[in-house]
Write an enzyme that holds these catalytic residues in place. Structure first.
Site, PDB file in Angstrom:
ATOM      1  N   CYS A  73       0.814  -1.226   0.000  1.00  0.00           N
ATOM      2  CA  CYS A  73       0.000   0.000   0.000  1.00  0.00           C
ATOM      3  C   CYS A  73       0.842   1.269   0.000  1.00  0.00           C
ATOM      4  O   CYS A  73       0.309   2.352  -0.224  1.00  0.00           O
ATOM      5  CB  CYS A  73      -0.921   0.000   1.210  1.00  0.00           C
ATOM      6  SG  CYS A  73      -1.898  -1.483   1.321  1.00  0.00           S
ATOM      7  N   HIS A 132      -3.336   6.586   3.768  1.00  0.00           N
ATOM      8  CA  HIS A 132      -3.743   5.300   3.197  1.00  0.00           C
ATOM      9  C   HIS A 132      -5.088   4.914   3.803  1.00  0.00           C
ATOM     10  O   HIS A 132      -5.302   5.030   5.020  1.00  0.00           O
ATOM     11  CB  HIS A 132      -2.682   4.243   3.521  1.00  0.00           C
ATOM     12  CG  HIS A 132      -3.084   2.867   3.137  1.00  0.00           C
ATOM     13  ND1 HIS A 132      -3.712   2.587   1.936  1.00  0.00           N
ATOM     14  CD2 HIS A 132      -2.973   1.676   3.790  1.00  0.00           C
ATOM     15  CE1 HIS A 132      -3.961   1.290   1.878  1.00  0.00           C
ATOM     16  NE2 HIS A 132      -3.524   0.727   2.989  1.00  0.00           N
ATOM     17  N   ASN A 139     -10.059  -0.830   1.202  1.00  0.00           N
ATOM     18  CA  ASN A 139      -8.614  -0.671   1.064  1.00  0.00           C
ATOM     19  C   ASN A 139      -8.212  -1.094  -0.351  1.00  0.00           C
ATOM     20  O   ASN A 139      -8.280  -2.275  -0.693  1.00  0.00           O
ATOM     21  CB  ASN A 139      -7.921  -1.540   2.118  1.00  0.00           C
ATOM     22  CG  ASN A 139      -6.405  -1.471   2.040  1.00  0.00           C
ATOM     23  OD1 ASN A 139      -5.842  -0.935   1.099  1.00  0.00           O
ATOM     24  ND2 ASN A 139      -5.750  -2.038   3.041  1.00  0.00           N
TER      25      ASN A 139
END
Ligand code: ACO
Length: 331
Positions: free
Chosen positions: A116, A256, A286
Site C-alpha cells: 500500500c 492510506h 482498502n
C-alpha cells in the site's frame, strides 16, 4: 547559477470499477455483519472489477484522466511507474502494458512492489528523475485488482479490500512548490504478517497450492494494525521535520485508506480537525497501492485542495513498508 528544478504534480486521475459490493452483500457470503465491518473498519462498500478486467485496464483509464488534467499527450511521458501487488502477470510489467495501451512509446516503464506504500514510493522515485533534470514528465500509477487475490471464504480479509486505480503526472513546477520531501522505509522482518504465499519462485503454482487457496492474501490483522498505528505516527512526524514544518502547517492529510481507527489515531496525534483529513474508505475499502492516489485525485477534483496548500500523504503496507511525503500544491 542554475535554480534547482522543483518537481510537483501536474495532473491527477482515478478510475473505479462500476460494480459495488456492499457489506450486506458480504453478509450473504461469509459469517460477518455490516455492523462488525463498519465499527471495526469504517468500510461500507467496495468496488469490484469485471472478471474480464485486469489491473492494467484500470491503470490505463486513470492515466488517461491524469494526462488530460496535466494537459499532456502520451508521447510527452518519459517514464511510467506502476505500483501494484496485483500485476496483470509476473512479466512483462504492468507498466509496459499501460505504456502500450496509452501509446506512450517515449517512456521507460517498470513496476514497483511496495504494497500500500507503493504510490508514495513512486512519487519519490519520479521526484528524483525530474529534479535532476533527467526526465520532464513521469507518470506514477497505483493500481490494484485485489478482488482477484482474495479468499472469499476468509472473513478476516475478504471484507477489507477493493479494486481501483489512481495516477499522477510528476513534472516541473514553479520553484518553491511541489514535492518538498519524502520519507520511505521498510522492515522486512514483518513480511510474514501480510503476504501471498504461492505463485512465486518459493512456491510455484501447483494443484496443491490452488486447492489450499495459497494464491490469496494471508494477513495477521492485529500485527498489521499495531505496526500501522506506530508508523503512521513516526512517518508523518519524520517527513514534516525533514521539510522544516509542523502539524499546524498541514492543510490536508491524505492517508492510506485501510481503517478509520488507524486514520483517527493519526488525526488525533497530529491534532488535525476532521475537515483536514480526507477519507473515502467507506466507499472503496482498502485499494492498497491505489488508495492514496485515488484519495488525492478525489480531494483535488472536489476543490478541497488549492494552490499553495500543504498536503501530507502517508501509507503503510506489505513488506512491511511505510512512506510519507509533503507536497506544496502547485495547480
Ligand atoms: N466479521 C465478523 N467477525 C470477524 C470478522 C468479520 N469480517 N473478521 C474477524 N472477525 C472476528 C475474529 O474472528 C475475532 O473473533 P474471536 O474474538 O472470536 O476470535 C474478532 O472478530 C476480533 O478479531 P480481531 O482480528 O481482533 O479484530 P480487530 O479489531 O483487530 O480488527 C482488522 C481486524 C479490521 C483486520 C484490524 O486488525 C485491521 O484493520 N488491521 C490492519 C489491516 C490492514 O490495514 N491491512 C492492510 C495492510 S496494507 C496492504 O499492503 C494490503
Amino acid at each position: 547559477m542554475c535554480e534547482k528544478i522543483a518537481a510537483g504534480i501536474l495532473g491527477t486521475g482515478s478510475y473505479l470499477p462500476e460494480k459495488i459490493l456492499t457489506n450486506f452483500d458480504l453478509e450473504k457470503m461469509v459469517d460477518t455483519s455490516d455492523e462488525w465491518i463498519t465499527t471495526r473498519t469504517g468500510i461500507k462498500e467496495r468496488r469490484i472489477v469485471d472478471p474480464s478486467q485486469a489491473t492494467s485496464d484500470l491503470a490505463t483509464e486513470a492515466s488517461k484522466r491524469a494526462l488530460e488534467d496535466a494537459n499532456l499527450k502520451p508521447e510527452d511521458l518519459d517514464m511510467i511507474i506502476v505500483a501494484t501487488v496485483t500485476p496483470d502477470m509476473n512479466f512483462p510489467s504492468t507498466a509496459c502494458i499501460v505504456q502500450a495501451n496509452l501509446g506512450a512509446l517515449n517512456a521507460a516503464a517498470f513496476d514497483i512492489s511496495v504494497g500500500c506504500s507503493g504510490f508514495i514510493y513512486g512519487l519519490a522515485i519520479a521526484q528524483q528523475f525530474v529534479e535532476t533534470g533527467m526526465y520532464r514528465n513521469v507518470l506514477v500509477i497505483g493500481a490494484e485488482t485485489l478482488s482477484k487475490i482474495i479468499n472469499w471464504k476468509d472473513r478476516n480479509t475478504c471484507v477489507l479490500f477493493g479494486d481501483g486505480a489512481g495516477a499522477a503526472v510528476v513534472g516541473r513546477v514553479e520553484s518553491g512548490y511541489g514535492i518538498l520531501g519524502s520519507y520511505l522505509g521498510a522492515d522486512g522482518t514483518g513480511g510474514k504478517y501480510l503476504y501471498m504465499p504461492a505463485g512465486g519462485s518459493r512456491m510455484p503454482a501447483s494443484h496443491e497450492t490452488v486447492e489450499k487457496n495459497l494464491h490469496t492474501i494471508f494477513m495477521e490483522g492485529q500485527e498489521v494494525f499495531k505496526f500501522a498505528v506506530k508508523v503512521m505516527d513516526s512517518a508523518t512526524i519524520e517527513v514534516l521535520e525533514r521539510c522544516g514544518l509542523t502539524p499546524e502547517d498541514i492543510d490536508m492529510l491524505i492517508p492510506h485508506q485501510a481503517n478509520t481507527r488507524i486514520i483517527e489515531a493519526a488525526r488525533k496525534r497530529l491534532k488535525l480537525t476532521n475537515d483536514k483529513v480526507y477519507i473515502n474508505l467507506d466507499k472503496y475499502g482498502n485499494t492498497s497501492a491505489a488508495s492514496v492516489a485515488i484519495a488525492l485525485d478525489e480531494a483535488y477534483r472536489k476543490g478541497l485542495i488549492k494552490k499553495g496548500d500543504i498536503i501530507l500523504t502517508v501509507a503503510f503496507g506489505a513488506g512491511l513498508t511505510w512512506a510519507s511525503s509533503v507536497i506544496k500544491w502547485s495547480k
